[in-house]
Design an enzyme around this catalytic site. Structure first.
Site, short mmCIF file in Angstrom:
data_model
loop_
_atom_site.label_atom_id
_atom_site.label_comp_id
_atom_site.label_asym_id
_atom_site.label_seq_id
_atom_site.Cartn_x
_atom_site.Cartn_y
_atom_site.Cartn_z
CB THR A 38 -0.74 0.20 1.55
OG1 THR A 38 -2.01 -1.42 1.26
CG2 THR A 38 -1.90 0.94 1.46
CD GLN A 115 -3.61 -7.68 -0.61
OE1 GLN A 115 -3.68 -6.32 -0.30
NE2 GLN A 115 -2.91 -8.46 0.12
CG HIS A 192 -5.25 -8.87 1.82
ND1 HIS A 192 -4.80 -9.40 3.28
CD2 HIS A 192 -4.89 -6.89 2.17
CE1 HIS A 192 -4.31 -8.48 3.77
NE2 HIS A 192 -4.39 -7.28 3.40
CG ASN A 195 -1.19 -8.15 6.88
OD1 ASN A 195 -0.96 -8.89 7.22
ND2 ASN A 195 -0.49 -7.61 5.95
CE1 TYR A 197 -6.89 -2.74 6.72
CE2 TYR A 197 -5.34 -4.83 6.02
CZ TYR A 197 -5.68 -3.67 6.63
OH TYR A 197 -4.12 -2.31 6.59
NE ARG A 244 0.66 -11.66 2.02
CZ ARG A 244 1.22 -9.95 2.49
NH1 ARG A 244 0.65 -9.02 2.54
NH2 ARG A 244 2.95 -10.15 2.13
CG ASN A 252 -5.58 -3.59 11.30
OD1 ASN A 252 -4.93 -2.13 11.76
ND2 ASN A 252 -5.21 -3.93 9.79
NE ARG A 349 9.35 -3.90 6.11
CZ ARG A 349 9.53 -4.37 7.59
NH1 ARG A 349 8.91 -3.63 8.16
NH2 ARG A 349 9.99 -5.22 7.84
CE1 TYR A 376 1.84 2.31 3.68
CE2 TYR A 376 2.77 3.17 5.80
CZ TYR A 376 2.17 2.44 4.74
OH TYR A 376 2.37 0.89 5.46
#
Length: 400
Positions: A38, A115, A192, A195, A197, A244, A252, A349, A376
Site C-alpha cells: 500500500t 490483491q 486478502h 493483516n 482486514y 493471503r 489491526n 519494503r 504513504y
C-alpha cells in the site's frame, strides 16, 4: 539516501530463488515476488490509480523479466474501502488506469496479480460516514481499539456486524472485482484474508463473536473466506486465484500467537484448500505473512513472534507457497527457506527502495535504504526516484 549500513549481502544466484516456477498460468523466471505494498498515491475522489506516477512505479519494479508482482491492495467496492488514497477496482475510470499499469508490466515480460481488499474495522469510520457507507466487521460488540470505537461513535457510524445478505453482497463484489481485473489484463488475483482486514476479522475468534454459521467454531469462522475462494474459482478459474493469510499477525488487533487455537484455525483453511486441489481446483498459491513480521509498521527485527512457525502449512497444502516478512536483510534465512522447491519469497519494503532488487539479490549487491516517511506520502519522492544500483554508484553512494 544511501546504502544499508552494517549489512553483508550474499549472492543468491546459485539458490532455488533463481529457478523458474509456474504460478497459475505464469512461468516465473525467479521466485522473488513483489508482495502487496500500500502506497497511498491513488487519487481522491474516485480511488483512481495515480495517473502521473503509478505506471512508472510498477514499470521500474517489473524490469527483471519473469517477475511476479502482486499489486497494492485494491478495494472491491466503495463499501469495501474507507481510505481516500488507496485504489479500487470497481469503476471504469479506475480500470482505465489499471490497464495502463498491467500493459506496462507485461511489456517488461513480467506478471501482475491484483490483491482484492476489504477493510472492515480497519477503515476510517468518518470517511465511510461522509460517503454514506457502513462501518463493517464480523461483530459489533468488540472493537479494533478504543480510538476506532470513539471515531465511529463521533461519526454516528457505529461498527456494524454484517448480516448474511451483506456477506453475500460482498462475495458478489469480490467476483465482479476479479472479473474486472482479469478483463483489464491482470494475470490473476490474490484474496486478502490477512493483516486484520475483514476476512481476517471473521477468521479470528477475538474479532468474531458471532453465533450463526459464520462464527463460534473453526469451520464457521473460515466460511466467509472459503466462500470467497469458491466464488472466484468459479468466476475466473482456480489457476488465477491466490490467498493471503497471516496466522501469527497481530496487526489491526488480531490475536496472533496469543490465541491457542490459531494453528488449528489455519490448518483447517489449508486443509480445505488442499481438499479443493485434490478435486481439480488447486489455487495458484497460498501467501503467508511470516511470524518474523507480526506488524508491518514495525522496523525489521521488531515484533517477531518466536513461539510458532508457518511450516505447518506445508504438511497440509501441497501447492506453491509465498513467504513474506523481513527476508531482504537475512539472505542466510532465504537460502534455507528456498531449499523447499515450492517456496517463493516476498520482498516488500526493500522492493520499494530497490527497483532492481532481483539483480541485487542474485549478485549480492548492496541495498538502498528505504525512507519510511515517504511510504504513504502523496509525492513522487520516495515512490519513483529510488536509483538502481548502477545509478546509485554514479551518485557516489558507495563512497558514503
Amino acid at each position: 539516501m544511501s546504502f544499508v549500513k552494517d549489512f553483508k549481502p550474499q549472492a543468491l544466484g546459485d539458490t532455488n530463488l533463481f529457478k523458474p516456477i509456474k504460478i497459475g498460468n505464469n512461468e516465473l523466471l525467479h521466485r522473488a515476488v513483489i508482495p502487496p505494498l500500500t502506497r497511498m498515491r491513488a487519487l481522491h475522489p474516485g480511488n483512481i490509480p495515480n495517473r502521473d506516477w503509478a505506471v512508472e512505479y510498477y514499470t521500474q519494479r517489473a524490469q527483471r523479466p519473469g517477475t511476479m508482482i502482486i499489486t497494492e491492495g485494491a478495494f472491491i467496492s466503495p463499501q469495501a474501502g474507507g481510505y481516500d488514497n488507496a485504489p479500487g477496482v470497481w469503476s471504469e475510470e479506475q480500470m482505465v488506469e489499471w490497464t495502463k499499469i498491467f500493459n506496462a508490466i507485461h511489456e517488461k515480460k513480467s506478471f501482475v496479480w491484483v490483491q482484492l481488499w476489504v477493510l472492515g474495522w480497519a477503515a476510517f469510520p468518518d470517511n465511510l460516514a461522509r460517503d454514506g457507507l457502513r462501518y463493517d466487521s464480523a461483530s459489533d460488540n468488540v472493537f479494533m481499539d478504543a480510538e476506532q470505537e470513539a471515531k465511529a461513535k463521533k461519526a454516528n457510524n457505529p461498527q456494524h456486524s454484517l448480516t448474511k445478505d451483506e456477506i453475500k453482497q460482498y462475495i458478489k463484489e469480490y467476483v465482479q472485482a476479479a472479473k474486472n481485473s482479469i478483463a483489464a489484463g491482470a494475470d490473476g488475483v490474490e484474496i486478502h484474508s490477512a493483516n486484520g482486514y475483514l476476512l481476517n476479522q471473521f477468521l479470528d475468534p477475538h474479532s468474531n463473536t458471532r453465533t450463526d454459521e459464520y462464527g463460534g467454531s473453526i469451520e464457521n469462522r473460515a466460511r466467509f473466506t472459503l466462500e470467497v475462494v469458491d466464488a472466484l474459482v468459479e468466476a475466473i478459474g482456480h489457476e488465477k486465484v491466490g490467498l493471503r493469510l497471516s496466522p501469527y499477525g497481530v496487526f489491526n488487533s488480531m490475536s496472533g500467537g496469543a490465541e491457542t487455537g490459531i494453528v488449528a484455525q489455519y490448518a483447517y483453511v489449508a486443509g480445505e484448500l488442499e481438499k479443493r486441489a485434490k478435486a481439480g481446483k488447486r489455487l495458484a498459491f497460498v501467501h503467508l505473512v511470516e511470524p518474523r513480521v507480526t506488524n508491518p509498521f514495525l522496523t525489521e527485527g521488531e515484533g517477531e513472534y518466536e513461539g510458532g512457525s508457518n511450516d505447518f502449512v506445508y504438511s497440509i497444502w501441497k501447492g506453491p507457497v509465498i513467504r513474506a516478512g523481513n527476508f531482504a536483510l537475512h539472505p542466510e534465512v532465504v537460502r534455507e527457506e528456498v531449499k523447499d522447491k515450492r517456496t517463493l519469497i516476498g520482498y516488500g519494503r526493500f522492493f520499494i527502495s530497490n527497483p532492481d532488487l532481483v539483480d541485487r539479490l542474485e549478485k549480492g549487491l548492496p541495498l538502498n535504504k528505504y525512507d519510511r516517511d515517504t511510504f504513504y506520502q502523496m509525492s513522487a519522492h520516495g515512490y519513483i526516484d529510488y536509483p538502481t544500483y548502477e545509478e546509485a554508484l554514479k551518485l557516489g553512494w558507495d563512497k558514503k
